[in-house]
Design a protein around this motif. Sequence first.
Motif, PDB file in Angstrom:
ATOM      1  N   GLY A   1       0.826  -1.206   0.000  1.00 37.16           N
ATOM      2  CA  GLY A   1       0.000   0.000   0.000  1.00 37.16           C
ATOM      3  C   GLY A   1       0.854   1.247   0.000  1.00 37.16           C
ATOM      4  N   HIS A   2       0.212   2.357   0.024  1.00 40.42           N
ATOM      5  CA  HIS A   2       0.928   3.628   0.014  1.00 40.42           C
ATOM      6  C   HIS A   2       1.208   4.088   1.433  1.00 40.42           C
ATOM      7  CE1 HIS A   2       0.461   4.453  -4.239  1.00 40.42           C
ATOM      8  NE2 HIS A   2      -0.766   3.979  -4.150  1.00 40.42           N
ATOM      9  N   CYS A   3       2.368   4.709   1.595  1.00 41.21           N
ATOM     10  CA  CYS A   3       2.662   5.375   2.858  1.00 41.21           C
ATOM     11  C   CYS A   3       2.689   6.867   2.565  1.00 41.21           C
ATOM     12  CB  CYS A   3       4.026   4.952   3.399  1.00 41.21           C
ATOM     13  SG  CYS A   3       4.073   3.265   3.940  1.00 41.21           S
ATOM     14  N   ARG A   4       1.806   7.586   3.180  1.00 41.37           N
ATOM     15  CA  ARG A   4       1.750   9.023   2.910  1.00 41.37           C
ATOM     16  C   ARG A   4       1.968   9.812   4.197  1.00 41.37           C
ATOM     17  NH1 ARG A   4      -3.701   9.984   0.992  1.00 41.37           N
ATOM     18  NH2 ARG A   4      -4.150   7.856   1.619  1.00 41.37           N
ATOM     19  N   PRO A   5       2.906  10.718   4.211  1.00 41.81           N
ATOM     20  CA  PRO A   5       3.143  11.508   5.434  1.00 41.81           C
ATOM     21  C   PRO A   5       2.177  12.680   5.509  1.00 41.81           C
ATOM     22  CG  PRO A   5       4.806  12.021   3.814  1.00 41.81           C
ATOM     23  CD  PRO A   5       3.897  11.038   3.168  1.00 41.81           C
ATOM     24  N   GLU A   6       0.937  12.394   5.549  1.00 38.82           N
ATOM     25  CA  GLU A   6      -0.077  13.448   5.463  1.00 38.82           C
ATOM     26  C   GLU A   6      -0.987  13.510   6.677  1.00 38.82           C
ATOM     27  OE1 GLU A   6      -2.036  12.615   1.836  1.00 38.82           O
ATOM     28  OE2 GLU A   6      -0.405  13.394   0.608  1.00 38.82           O
ATOM     29  N   TYR A   7      -0.582  12.857   7.741  1.00 35.15           N
ATOM     30  CA  TYR A   7      -1.440  12.881   8.929  1.00 35.15           C
ATOM     31  C   TYR A   7      -1.550  14.307   9.462  1.00 35.15           C
ATOM     32  CZ  TYR A   7      -3.384  11.895  13.490  1.00 35.15           C
ATOM     33  OH  TYR A   7      -4.181  11.877  14.596  1.00 35.15           O
ATOM     34  N   GLY A   8      -2.765  14.777   9.643  1.00 33.39           N
ATOM     35  CA  GLY A   8      -2.974  16.129  10.152  1.00 33.39           C
ATOM     36  C   GLY A   8      -3.060  17.174   9.057  1.00 33.39           C
ATOM     37  N   LYS A   9      -2.557  16.842   7.850  1.00 35.58           N
ATOM     38  CA  LYS A   9      -2.591  17.815   6.756  1.00 35.58           C
ATOM     39  C   LYS A   9      -3.937  17.778   6.049  1.00 35.58           C
ATOM     40  CE  LYS A   9       2.339  17.704   5.993  1.00 35.58           C
ATOM     41  NZ  LYS A   9       3.417  17.151   5.181  1.00 35.58           N
ATOM     42  N   THR A  10      -4.381  16.561   5.727  1.00 41.24           N
ATOM     43  CA  THR A  10      -5.712  16.420   5.136  1.00 41.24           C
ATOM     44  C   THR A  10      -6.727  16.377   6.268  1.00 41.24           C
ATOM     45  OG1 THR A  10      -5.361  14.054   5.091  1.00 41.24           O
ATOM     46  CG2 THR A  10      -4.961  15.244   3.050  1.00 41.24           C
ATOM     47  N   GLU A  11      -7.965  16.210   5.924  1.00 38.71           N
ATOM     48  CA  GLU A  11      -9.000  16.250   6.963  1.00 38.71           C
ATOM     49  C   GLU A  11      -9.151  14.911   7.673  1.00 38.71           C
ATOM     50  OE1 GLU A  11     -12.874  15.991   5.575  1.00 38.71           O
ATOM     51  OE2 GLU A  11     -12.122  14.910   3.838  1.00 38.71           O
TER      52      GLU A  11
END
Lengths: 136, 173
Positions: free
Chosen positions: B150-160
Amino acid sequence: MAAFLNLTKPQQRGRKPEPMPVSQLGTACLVRGVLDTEGEVEIHGTFHGRINADCLILGAMGNVEGDIVAREVRIRGRLMGRVFALNVLLEETADVTGRIFHNTVTVARGARFEGRMPWRPPSYFEALDQLPETQP
Amino acid sequence: MTMFTRNDKDTAPAQAAPQPAKADTHQTAAAMAETKRPQAYAQPLNAASSATHAPSVSVISKALKITGQLESTEDIQIEGEVDGDVRAVSVVVGANAKVKGTVRGEQVQLSGQVDGKIEAKKVMLTRTARMSGDVVHQDITIESGAYIDGHCRPEYGKTEVKAPGLKTVSSGA
């Protein structure tokens, strides 16, 4: 002597070959859905739905809405719904509204109970695959 | 005949017995009014049970399966099976545990299997972890041996992504 042999039967029903691990839902826990276990569960949080277990302990802070199917049930907290269990124990702090289908029941002094407690033979609980529909 | 001619001395002490209780009716009536429910009887058990048996941490042991939603404002340790979403401050998924659904939290440590999604600030995948799905994180640790599909995206807290565990559960009483 034959009569004494018969007396040992109810105890054999309760034996477990190995101790099952105890699960617990903490006071901060909220669960909606179905809980299934062969072992023991302690509920100190809030649970909405159905519980199938061998032994269930509803803690003083616990709150369950729904059906409980177990061999043994101990209630110290709040329950709204039905219980299907061979042995049921309502402790002092219990607050129960609903029905308790039981074979043996103990109600401690101080426990609050509103509803019915229908007695059923042990065979009823062994053959309990589908829960009956009852009026609230 | 002697049966009926016995003297009644024996009954005298029995009659005398209830009298001491009458002497302090005033006091007992006051005490009764004060404690309508048997509090003195119930309280020690209450205190003991709430003090020793009310943990806030939840443990889903290996013989347990939950189908549905699991939420906590504290920590959850999963050793069993969860078919549904899990949300807590700290979630530990043990080596033989299986979760099918989204795991949300501040901190998620995975040693078992997750089939779904992880959304957490701090994610740790140990060597026995099996992750099928996306990981949304801010800080990730992956030990060698961990499996990810799967994808690992460092987006915690950035998106909703909603902050975990803000709903109060224990409103009880």
